[in-house]
Scaffold this active site. Structure first.
Site, PDB file in Angstrom:
ATOM      1  N   GLY A  87       0.779  -1.545   0.046  1.00 49.20           N
ATOM      2  CA  GLY A  87       0.066  -0.229  -0.140  1.00 49.20           C
ATOM      3  C   GLY A  87       0.837   1.257  -0.124  1.00 49.20           C
ATOM      4  N   LYS A  96       2.094   3.100  16.723  1.00 49.69           N
ATOM      5  CA  LYS A  96       1.176   2.551  17.277  1.00 49.69           C
ATOM      6  C   LYS A  96       0.861   2.687  18.520  1.00 49.69           C
ATOM      7  CE  LYS A  96       0.974   0.717  13.365  1.00 49.69           C
ATOM      8  NZ  LYS A  96       0.255   0.889  12.181  1.00 49.69           N
TER       9      LYS A  96
END
Length: 362
Positions: free
Chosen positions: A219, A300
């Site tokens: 991606g 994250k």
């Protein structure tokens, strides 16, 4: 006009409150922050009427991490009918504005209100123009009306050059059908946020090289290839055949945390799901050792104390560069396409005399 109103991702109201409270304390703006869980908004209520203006003057919106949009102003209750007359009355002490955005919150209720806003905008705009409260001037403040319901609206102001680039801070990006995953929109949004559009041809061009750490299925590699770059994709997982067929991608099955490019590259991007401290250390190494010129890396987030953790990591990265004696610009934002994460952009600042061109080869 004693309230600073901010949009955010639902569930991150506490992070917005923590962040704006820290800045307010630093700028000596007295007040308190509040935000209802999952409401997709937060407020900083100032003890003095000019508090929100001072906050906005002392901060660059682009430098804030968790707010998506902001405006200073006040809440107004609206009747069932003749809302425009009430709004014109309430706007009497507001300056003439150069543009108008009608916004809703990023919630299910907000989505239902968007239809009302689309219908309401044209008559409201016409009335504001007639009353002289709205003119076509991009240099004047923007009038931002955030509808919490059909009966309650926040009448907000923001300077033209110190606010979100898109209404509600939500970009209108179209998912490319040929991209291997929807995560590609994270990197495209990051470029829009961190790199001025007029600099794309200089900083994102086909003579450049890049590395995508944790690339599979591709991606983020897709965005680099889309700009014509030669890309080394690092991942033990497979890459999309469509990317490999371009001839611009070299796939290495290796550990993204130990790989070192030879020679250095222009760009490093990374969306590896790992503890934020480890990804932050990766950033410091790649920029500090000169492996790349610019980098976009996602961190994250933990379940609790998310703003405090991000602030700690950013400070640690900045201190590491200071110890190395190198100058690096550091940006961080929770983008619309992010979820439980923030996106960091780093750029090594070098004079033209010391900057070295990365050869266009793998």
């Amino acid at each position: 006009m004693n309230t600073l109103f901010m949009h955010c991702r639902p569930g991150f109201e506490g992070e917005v409150c923590a962040e704006i409270s820290e800045h307010a304390a630093r700028l000596n703006v007295a007040g308190y922050a509040k935000g209802k869980a999952a409401s997709a908004c937060a407020e900083f209520v100032c003890h003095e009427p000019d508090g929100p203006r001072r906050l906005m003057q002392g901060l660059r919106f682009a430098d804030l991490i968790f707010p998506r949009q902001w405006a200073r102003g006040r809440f107004v209750d609206l009747p069932e009918t003749d809302r425009i007359s009430v709004l014109l009355e309430q706007l009497a002490d507001y300056p003439t504005c150069g543009s108008l955005w009608l916004e809703v919150l990023d919630t299910n209720d907000g989505k239902e209100l968007s239809t009302f806003c689309r219908k309401f905008e044209a008559p409201l705009r016409k009335a504001l123009l007639k009353a002289g409260k709205l003119v076509d001037n991009a240099d004047l403040p923007r009038l931002l009306l955030t509808f919490k319901s059909g009966r309650e609206v926040f009448l907000g102001l923001a300077e033209a050059d110190n606010q979100a680039m898109w209404p509600m801070g939500i970009p209108r990006l179209k998912f490319p059908r040929e991209a291997p995953s929807r995560s590609t929109l994270k990197l495209e949004e990051a470029w829009h946020h961190f790199i001025p559009r007029q600099e794309w041809d200089e900083r994102l061009h086909s003579d450049m090289t890049g590395v995508d750490l944790g690339a599979s299925p591709g991606g983020w590699t897709y965005q680099l290839v889309r700009r014509g770059m030669l890309v080394t994709a690092i991942d033990n997982g497979p890459m999309a055949e469509s990317l490999m067929d371009t001839g611009l991608v070299k796939h290495l099955m290796a550990d993204g945390f130990t790989y070192q490019p030879k020679p250095p590259v222009d760009w490093m991007v990374c969306d590896i799901v790992e503890k934020p401290a480890r990804n932050a250390a990766l950033l410091e190494t790649w920029l500090g050792e000169g492996y790349c010129r610019e980098a976009v890396v996602n961190l994250k987030l933990p379940m609790k104390q998310r703003y405090a953790e991000v602030r700690r990591l950013l400070d640690r990265i900045a201190d590491g560069f200071k110890e190395r004696g190198i100058r690096v610009s550091i940006g961080c934002k929770q983008l619309y396409h992010d979820r439980e994460e923030v996106t960091c952009h780093l750029r090594r600042l070098e004079s033209p005399a010391t900057a070295k061109k990365a050869p266009r080869k793998h």
